[in-house]
Design an enzyme around this catalytic site. Structure first.
Site, mmCIF file in Angstrom:
data_model
loop_
_atom_site.group_PDB
_atom_site.id
_atom_site.type_symbol
_atom_site.label_atom_id
_atom_site.label_comp_id
_atom_site.label_asym_id
_atom_site.label_seq_id
_atom_site.Cartn_x
_atom_site.Cartn_y
_atom_site.Cartn_z
ATOM 1 N N GLY A 136 -8.744 -8.644 0.575
ATOM 2 C CA GLY A 136 -9.889 -7.976 0.474
ATOM 3 C C GLY A 136 -11.189 -8.358 1.281
ATOM 4 N N HIS A 146 -6.892 -0.421 11.858
ATOM 5 C CA HIS A 146 -5.413 -0.975 12.469
ATOM 6 C C HIS A 146 -6.172 -2.148 13.519
ATOM 7 C CE1 HIS A 146 -1.614 -1.859 13.950
ATOM 8 N NE2 HIS A 146 -1.893 -1.705 15.162
ATOM 9 N N GLU A 171 -13.903 -5.235 13.472
ATOM 10 C CA GLU A 171 -13.478 -4.355 12.197
ATOM 11 C C GLU A 171 -14.949 -4.278 11.521
ATOM 12 O OE1 GLU A 171 -9.777 -5.077 10.601
ATOM 13 O OE2 GLU A 171 -8.955 -6.326 12.465
HETATM 14 N N1 LIG Z 1 0.228 7.551 5.980
HETATM 15 C C1 LIG Z 1 -0.110 6.165 6.613
HETATM 16 N N2 LIG Z 1 -0.107 5.204 5.852
HETATM 17 C C2 LIG Z 1 -0.455 3.993 6.319
HETATM 18 C C3 LIG Z 1 -1.186 3.967 7.559
HETATM 19 C C4 LIG Z 1 -1.056 5.208 8.408
HETATM 20 O O1 LIG Z 1 -1.525 5.238 9.503
HETATM 21 N N3 LIG Z 1 -0.349 6.158 7.951
HETATM 22 N N4 LIG Z 1 -1.394 2.780 8.039
HETATM 23 C C5 LIG Z 1 -0.963 1.521 7.667
HETATM 24 C C6 LIG Z 1 -1.644 0.357 7.868
HETATM 25 N N5 LIG Z 1 -0.872 -0.149 9.098
HETATM 26 C C7 LIG Z 1 -1.624 -0.091 10.328
HETATM 27 O O2 LIG Z 1 -2.642 0.198 10.598
HETATM 28 C C8 LIG Z 1 0.478 -0.516 8.820
HETATM 29 C C9 LIG Z 1 0.974 -1.187 7.727
HETATM 30 C C10 LIG Z 1 2.067 -1.726 7.625
HETATM 31 C C11 LIG Z 1 2.867 -1.354 8.418
HETATM 32 C C12 LIG Z 1 4.308 -2.086 8.086
HETATM 33 O O3 LIG Z 1 5.154 -1.903 9.158
HETATM 34 N N6 LIG Z 1 4.508 -2.440 6.746
HETATM 35 C C13 LIG Z 1 5.946 -2.749 6.289
HETATM 36 C C14 LIG Z 1 5.885 -3.446 5.077
HETATM 37 C C15 LIG Z 1 4.811 -4.684 5.078
HETATM 38 C C16 LIG Z 1 5.037 -5.224 3.650
HETATM 39 O O4 LIG Z 1 5.365 -4.591 2.478
HETATM 40 O O5 LIG Z 1 4.368 -6.477 3.871
HETATM 41 C C17 LIG Z 1 7.056 -1.586 6.258
HETATM 42 O O6 LIG Z 1 6.597 -0.605 6.383
HETATM 43 O O7 LIG Z 1 8.210 -1.849 6.417
HETATM 44 C C18 LIG Z 1 2.823 -0.774 9.388
HETATM 45 C C19 LIG Z 1 1.491 -0.375 9.840
HETATM 46 C C20 LIG Z 1 -1.154 1.678 6.275
HETATM 47 N N7 LIG Z 1 -0.567 2.949 5.510
HETATM 48 N N1 GAR Z 2 -1.881 -2.444 10.236
HETATM 49 C C1 GAR Z 2 -2.421 -2.654 9.011
HETATM 50 C C2 GAR Z 2 -3.387 -3.878 9.187
HETATM 51 O O1 GAR Z 2 -2.885 -4.731 10.091
HETATM 52 N N2 GAR Z 2 -4.412 -4.108 8.682
HETATM 53 C C3 GAR Z 2 -5.329 -5.271 8.807
HETATM 54 O O2 GAR Z 2 -5.274 -5.945 7.494
HETATM 55 C C4 GAR Z 2 -6.439 -6.745 7.513
HETATM 56 C C5 GAR Z 2 -7.296 -6.505 6.197
HETATM 57 O O3 GAR Z 2 -6.825 -7.096 5.294
HETATM 58 P P1 GAR Z 2 -7.920 -7.776 3.892
HETATM 59 O O4 GAR Z 2 -9.078 -6.809 4.104
HETATM 60 O O5 GAR Z 2 -7.098 -7.538 2.873
HETATM 61 O O6 GAR Z 2 -8.225 -9.127 4.551
HETATM 62 C C6 GAR Z 2 -7.420 -6.143 8.535
HETATM 63 O O7 GAR Z 2 -7.493 -7.145 9.798
HETATM 64 C C7 GAR Z 2 -7.035 -4.956 9.063
HETATM 65 O O8 GAR Z 2 -6.877 -4.671 10.465
#
Ligand SMILES: Nc1nc2c(c(=O)[nH]1)N[C@@H](CN(C=O)c1ccc(C(=O)N[C@@H](CCC(=O)O)C(=O)O)cc1)CN2
Ligand code: GAR
Length: 193
Positions: free
Chosen positions: A12, A98, A168
């Site tokens: 968070g 991201h 960010e």
């Molecule tokens: N519809 C969308 N949903 C989400 C997006 C998006 O662009 N479109 N972005 C993600 C956030 N993200 C990158 O910014 C991201 C988060 C997670 C993954 C990933 O590979 N997750 C794993 C599972 C991880 C876990 O459960 O600990 C997976 O899917 O196998 C990639 C990119 C948020 N949602």
């Molecule tokens: N691809 C998605 C990803 O990596 N997201 C990353 O999670 C962090 C936020 O977590 P938090 O706000 O829970 O600390 C951020 O650094 C954001 O870029």
């Protein structure tokens, strides 16, 4: 002013930043509800302590059932780590941050420290973050705003993460303010959609 639902999976820190920026008056938004797919996420505890409605949603359907009870304009993915499908009325209103300069180091499997380890392994001297609208796949929706950071040769992934997160904290609020000013459709149109 935009009314936001915030989705998170972790600590968070992004929610903390939203709260601070709203309180100081630099983020023109309100947080209506905070939802996590992780029942014991620290971000949910933080939301409760701030006084926001905070809920655990076991899956996409449960999350959208919760959102249906709130009047929100946008949904912000703030460290949410699952593929999200919004309710139809908010299909083009989901923002994500991201921790890289998309299209580099993004997509399935690229999240959190995995991103910064890949940046280090490649020997990049620049990284950054991207705020974009979410479409149906990871990290491919219209870009709203990017911020770059210079890296030192001896930066470790943790140093990269710290530099990027500082960016960010500027980028996500600025992006939300731009969406408030220019409208959601401006960004989808400039991406050709
Ligand atoms: N519809 C969308 N949903 C989400 C997006 C998006 O662009 N479109 N972005 C993600 C956030 N993200 C990158 O910014 C991201 C988060 C997670 C993954 C990933 O590979 N997750 C794993 C599972 C991880 C876990 O459960 O600990 C997976 O899917 O196998 C990639 C990119 C948020 N949602
Ligand atoms: N691809 C998605 C990803 O990596 N997201 C990353 O999670 C962090 C936020 O977590 P938090 O706000 O829970 O600390 C951020 O650094 C954001 O870029």
């Amino acid at each position: 002013m935009l009314k936001m639902a915030v989705l998170l999976s972790g600590s968070g820190r992004t929610l903390d930043n939203f709260h601070e920026r709203i309180e100081e008056g630099s983020l023109s938004a309100s947080i209506e509800v905070v939802i996590s797919n992780v029942q014991d996420a620290l971000g949910l505890t933080k939301a409760e302590n701030y006084g926001y409605p905070a809920y655990y949603g076991v899956n996409n359907e449960a999350i959208n059932q919760i959102i249906a009870n709130f009047d929100v304009d946008i949904i912000c993915l703030a460290g949410y780590l699952k593929l999200y499908t919004p309710p139809a009325r908010l299909q083009r209103a989901v923002l994500n941050i991201h921790p890289s300069l998309i299209p580099a180091f993004c997509g399935d499997g690229f999240y959190g420290s995995r991103v910064h380890r890949a940046v280090k392994a490649k020997g990049c001297t620049v990284s950054g973050c991207t705020v974009h609208f979410a479409n149906e796949v990871y990290d491919e929706g219209p870009i709203i705003l990017q911020k770059s950071v210079a890296l030192d040769y001896d930066d470790e992934p943790s140093d990269i993460a710290s530099r990027v997160f500082d960016a960010e904290c500027e980028a996500f609020p600025e992006a939300i303010n731009r969406v408030d000013e220019l409208g959601i459709d401006f960004f989808w149109k400039r991406s050709g959609k």
